[in-house]
Design a protein around this motif. Structure first.
Motif, PDB file in Angstrom:
ATOM      1  N   ASN A  45       0.820  -1.227   0.065  1.00 19.28           N
ATOM      2  CA  ASN A  45       0.302  -0.058   0.129  1.00 19.28           C
ATOM      3  C   ASN A  45       0.982   1.327  -0.034  1.00 19.28           C
ATOM      4  O   ASN A  45       0.423   2.054  -0.639  1.00 19.28           O
ATOM      5  CB  ASN A  45      -0.787  -0.045   1.124  1.00 19.28           C
ATOM      6  CG  ASN A  45      -1.999  -0.898   1.022  1.00 19.28           C
ATOM      7  OD1 ASN A  45      -2.437  -1.572  -0.094  1.00 19.28           O
ATOM      8  ND2 ASN A  45      -2.659  -1.458   2.102  1.00 19.28           N
ATOM      9  N   ALA A  46       2.057   1.069   0.733  1.00 17.21           N
ATOM     10  CA  ALA A  46       2.988   2.469   0.563  1.00 17.21           C
ATOM     11  C   ALA A  46       3.458   2.622  -0.753  1.00 17.21           C
ATOM     12  O   ALA A  46       3.620   3.761  -0.977  1.00 17.21           O
ATOM     13  CB  ALA A  46       4.048   2.123   1.444  1.00 17.21           C
ATOM     14  N   LYS A  47       3.389   1.805  -1.601  1.00 18.53           N
ATOM     15  CA  LYS A  47       3.880   2.128  -2.967  1.00 18.53           C
ATOM     16  C   LYS A  47       2.823   1.959  -3.949  1.00 18.53           C
ATOM     17  O   LYS A  47       2.999   2.110  -5.132  1.00 18.53           O
ATOM     18  CB  LYS A  47       5.187   0.997  -3.168  1.00 18.53           C
ATOM     19  CG  LYS A  47       6.091   1.079  -2.542  1.00 18.53           C
ATOM     20  CD  LYS A  47       7.326  -0.104  -3.010  1.00 18.53           C
ATOM     21  CE  LYS A  47       8.354   0.043  -2.200  1.00 18.53           C
ATOM     22  NZ  LYS A  47       9.642  -0.880  -2.773  1.00 18.53           N
ATOM     23  N   SER A  48       1.524   1.826  -3.499  1.00 16.72           N
ATOM     24  CA  SER A  48       0.599   1.753  -4.394  1.00 16.72           C
ATOM     25  C   SER A  48       0.822   0.674  -5.582  1.00 16.72           C
ATOM     26  O   SER A  48       0.570   0.885  -6.726  1.00 16.72           O
ATOM     27  CB  SER A  48       0.137   2.915  -5.119  1.00 16.72           C
ATOM     28  OG  SER A  48      -0.604   3.823  -3.923  1.00 16.72           O
ATOM     29  N   THR A  49       1.216  -0.334  -5.008  1.00 12.34           N
ATOM     30  CA  THR A  49       1.557  -1.523  -6.024  1.00 12.34           C
ATOM     31  C   THR A  49       1.047  -2.908  -5.850  1.00 12.34           C
ATOM     32  O   THR A  49       1.128  -3.102  -4.543  1.00 12.34           O
ATOM     33  CB  THR A  49       3.176  -1.623  -6.386  1.00 12.34           C
ATOM     34  OG1 THR A  49       3.686  -0.434  -6.576  1.00 12.34           O
ATOM     35  CG2 THR A  49       3.531  -2.571  -7.055  1.00 12.34           C
ATOM     36  N   VAL A  50       0.891  -3.497  -6.686  1.00 15.62           N
ATOM     37  CA  VAL A  50       0.147  -5.068  -6.651  1.00 15.62           C
ATOM     38  C   VAL A  50       1.069  -5.851  -7.483  1.00 15.62           C
ATOM     39  O   VAL A  50       1.562  -5.435  -8.460  1.00 15.62           O
ATOM     40  CB  VAL A  50      -1.143  -5.058  -6.977  1.00 15.62           C
ATOM     41  CG1 VAL A  50      -1.490  -4.951  -8.235  1.00 15.62           C
ATOM     42  CG2 VAL A  50      -1.904  -6.587  -6.609  1.00 15.62           C
ATOM     43  N   TYR A  51       1.340  -7.202  -6.885  1.00 14.38           N
ATOM     44  CA  TYR A  51       2.400  -8.096  -7.361  1.00 14.38           C
ATOM     45  C   TYR A  51       1.663  -9.233  -7.701  1.00 14.38           C
ATOM     46  O   TYR A  51       0.687  -9.710  -7.035  1.00 14.38           O
ATOM     47  CB  TYR A  51       3.649  -8.340  -6.455  1.00 14.38           C
ATOM     48  CG  TYR A  51       4.238  -7.086  -5.957  1.00 14.38           C
ATOM     49  CD1 TYR A  51       4.045  -6.562  -4.957  1.00 14.38           C
ATOM     50  CD2 TYR A  51       5.107  -6.450  -6.870  1.00 14.38           C
ATOM     51  CE1 TYR A  51       4.646  -5.233  -4.363  1.00 14.38           C
ATOM     52  CE2 TYR A  51       5.984  -5.232  -6.368  1.00 14.38           C
ATOM     53  CZ  TYR A  51       5.713  -4.600  -5.325  1.00 14.38           C
ATOM     54  OH  TYR A  51       6.535  -3.658  -4.934  1.00 14.38           O
ATOM     55  N   LEU A  52       2.142 -10.123  -8.601  1.00  9.37           N
ATOM     56  CA  LEU A  52       1.858 -11.219  -8.929  1.00  9.37           C
ATOM     57  C   LEU A  52       2.988 -12.275  -9.261  1.00  9.37           C
ATOM     58  O   LEU A  52       3.750 -12.027  -9.958  1.00  9.37           O
ATOM     59  CB  LEU A  52       0.826 -11.594 -10.087  1.00  9.37           C
ATOM     60  CG  LEU A  52       0.453 -12.802 -10.445  1.00  9.37           C
ATOM     61  CD1 LEU A  52      -0.514 -13.244  -9.017  1.00  9.37           C
ATOM     62  CD2 LEU A  52      -0.474 -13.225 -11.795  1.00  9.37           C
ATOM     63  N   GLN A  53       3.350 -13.106  -8.140  1.00 14.06           N
ATOM     64  CA  GLN A  53       4.540 -14.093  -8.306  1.00 14.06           C
ATOM     65  C   GLN A  53       3.908 -15.374  -8.988  1.00 14.06           C
ATOM     66  O   GLN A  53       2.850 -15.745  -8.487  1.00 14.06           O
ATOM     67  CB  GLN A  53       5.010 -14.207  -6.878  1.00 14.06           C
ATOM     68  CG  GLN A  53       6.139 -15.358  -6.759  1.00 14.06           C
ATOM     69  CD  GLN A  53       7.516 -15.144  -7.412  1.00 14.06           C
ATOM     70  OE1 GLN A  53       7.578 -13.872  -7.082  1.00 14.06           O
ATOM     71  NE2 GLN A  53       8.145 -15.932  -8.166  1.00 14.06           N
ATOM     72  N   ILE A  54       4.305 -15.968  -9.934  1.00 19.34           N
ATOM     73  CA  ILE A  54       4.087 -17.023 -10.664  1.00 19.34           C
ATOM     74  C   ILE A  54       5.394 -18.062 -10.527  1.00 19.34           C
ATOM     75  O   ILE A  54       6.428 -17.691 -11.035  1.00 19.34           O
ATOM     76  CB  ILE A  54       3.944 -16.897 -12.170  1.00 19.34           C
ATOM     77  CG1 ILE A  54       2.738 -15.348 -12.293  1.00 19.34           C
ATOM     78  CG2 ILE A  54       3.186 -17.894 -12.680  1.00 19.34           C
ATOM     79  CD1 ILE A  54       2.480 -15.151 -13.687  1.00 19.34           C
ATOM     80  N   ASP A  55       5.194 -18.924  -9.839  1.00 16.90           N
ATOM     81  CA  ASP A  55       6.087 -20.226  -9.831  1.00 16.90           C
ATOM     82  C   ASP A  55       5.909 -21.260 -10.960  1.00 16.90           C
ATOM     83  O   ASP A  55       4.798 -21.367 -11.096  1.00 16.90           O
ATOM     84  CB  ASP A  55       6.452 -20.659  -8.655  1.00 16.90           C
ATOM     85  CG  ASP A  55       6.949 -19.525  -7.654  1.00 16.90           C
ATOM     86  OD1 ASP A  55       6.452 -19.267  -6.523  1.00 16.90           O
ATOM     87  OD2 ASP A  55       7.868 -18.710  -8.042  1.00 16.90           O
ATOM     88  N   SER A  56       6.590 -22.318 -10.949  1.00 15.57           N
ATOM     89  CA  SER A  56       6.513 -23.332 -12.024  1.00 15.57           C
ATOM     90  C   SER A  56       5.764 -22.948 -13.225  1.00 15.57           C
ATOM     91  O   SER A  56       4.915 -23.900 -13.455  1.00 15.57           O
ATOM     92  CB  SER A  56       5.960 -24.374 -11.212  1.00 15.57           C
ATOM     93  OG  SER A  56       6.657 -24.766  -9.891  1.00 15.57           O
ATOM     94  N   LEU A  57       6.373 -22.167 -13.928  1.00 12.09           N
ATOM     95  CA  LEU A  57       5.768 -21.633 -15.072  1.00 12.09           C
ATOM     96  C   LEU A  57       5.515 -22.736 -15.933  1.00 12.09           C
ATOM     97  O   LEU A  57       6.407 -23.696 -16.410  1.00 12.09           O
ATOM     98  CB  LEU A  57       6.277 -20.454 -15.800  1.00 12.09           C
ATOM     99  CG  LEU A  57       5.979 -19.175 -15.082  1.00 12.09           C
ATOM    100  CD1 LEU A  57       7.066 -18.077 -15.282  1.00 12.09           C
ATOM    101  CD2 LEU A  57       4.460 -18.709 -15.453  1.00 12.09           C
ATOM    102  N   LYS A  58       4.294 -23.065 -16.942  1.00 16.30           N
ATOM    103  CA  LYS A  58       3.785 -23.702 -17.760  1.00 16.30           C
ATOM    104  C   LYS A  58       3.575 -23.152 -19.265  1.00 16.30           C
ATOM    105  O   LYS A  58       3.384 -21.971 -19.139  1.00 16.30           O
ATOM    106  CB  LYS A  58       2.740 -24.327 -17.384  1.00 16.30           C
ATOM    107  CG  LYS A  58       3.021 -25.342 -16.121  1.00 16.30           C
ATOM    108  CD  LYS A  58       1.374 -26.108 -15.779  1.00 16.30           C
ATOM    109  CE  LYS A  58       1.699 -26.479 -14.332  1.00 16.30           C
ATOM    110  NZ  LYS A  58       0.231 -27.431 -13.946  1.00 16.30           N
ATOM    111  N   PRO A  59       4.088 -23.757 -20.337  1.00 18.74           N
ATOM    112  CA  PRO A  59       3.579 -23.271 -21.636  1.00 18.74           C
ATOM    113  C   PRO A  59       2.191 -22.495 -21.622  1.00 18.74           C
ATOM    114  O   PRO A  59       1.953 -21.331 -22.331  1.00 18.74           O
ATOM    115  CB  PRO A  59       3.903 -24.123 -22.446  1.00 18.74           C
ATOM    116  CG  PRO A  59       4.870 -24.962 -21.767  1.00 18.74           C
ATOM    117  CD  PRO A  59       4.507 -24.958 -20.434  1.00 18.74           C
ATOM    118  N   GLU A  60       1.339 -23.334 -20.927  1.00 16.41           N
ATOM    119  CA  GLU A  60      -0.166 -22.603 -20.996  1.00 16.41           C
ATOM    120  C   GLU A  60      -0.230 -21.507 -20.265  1.00 16.41           C
ATOM    121  O   GLU A  60      -1.520 -20.924 -20.220  1.00 16.41           O
ATOM    122  CB  GLU A  60      -1.092 -23.749 -20.380  1.00 16.41           C
ATOM    123  CG  GLU A  60      -0.757 -24.271 -19.087  1.00 16.41           C
ATOM    124  CD  GLU A  60       0.073 -25.777 -19.434  1.00 16.41           C
ATOM    125  OE1 GLU A  60       0.838 -25.844 -20.319  1.00 16.41           O
ATOM    126  OE2 GLU A  60      -0.502 -26.712 -18.554  1.00 16.41           O
TER     127      GLU A  60
END
Length: 122
Positions: free
Chosen positions: A72-87
């Motif tokens: 909230n201090a940076k007004s930023t939202v993140y999405l961590q994605i692991d074990s990425l797949k082609p789909e």
């Protein structure tokens, strides 16, 4: 309202990425935030939502590999994605979900950014 995504790119299967979304033009602390994605040739798919209290929701097929968070201090939202797949390949959008009678309709999109492209390929 402005939502600017970053962090996409080309990654090999099994790799990880962290997407970021810088938000401005509204009271970020008071807004639930979401991520959605669109695979080539397919419709928009809801991925995850984080509420103002930090609670989260995920699309069932994606649970365990995706993690949403906010600063909230940076007004930023993140999405961590692991074990990425082609789909997982597609454009990932940061979004503000619709509100109806004070309730967050977490699978919906009221406003979204321009997106960041994620390509998973060897």
């Amino acid at each position: 309202v402005q939502l600017v995504e970053s962090g996409g790119g080309l990654v090999q299967p099994g790799g990880s990425l962290r997407l970021s979304c810088a938000a401005s033009g509204f009271t970020f602390n008071n807004s639930a935030m979401s991520w959605a994605r669109q695979a080539p040739g397919k419709g928009l798919e809801w991925v995850s939502t984080i509420y103002t209290d930090g609670n989260t929701a995920y699309a069932d097929p994606l649970k365990g590999r995706f993690a949403i968070s906010r600063d909230n201090a940076k007004s930023t939202v993140y999405l961590q994605i692991d074990s990425l797949k082609p789909e997982d390949t597609g454009v990932y959008y940061c979004a503000i979900p619709k509100i109806f009678r004070g309730l967050v309709l977490y699978r919906t999109v009221e406003v979204r950014g321009q997106g960041t492209l994620v390509t998973v390929s060897s």
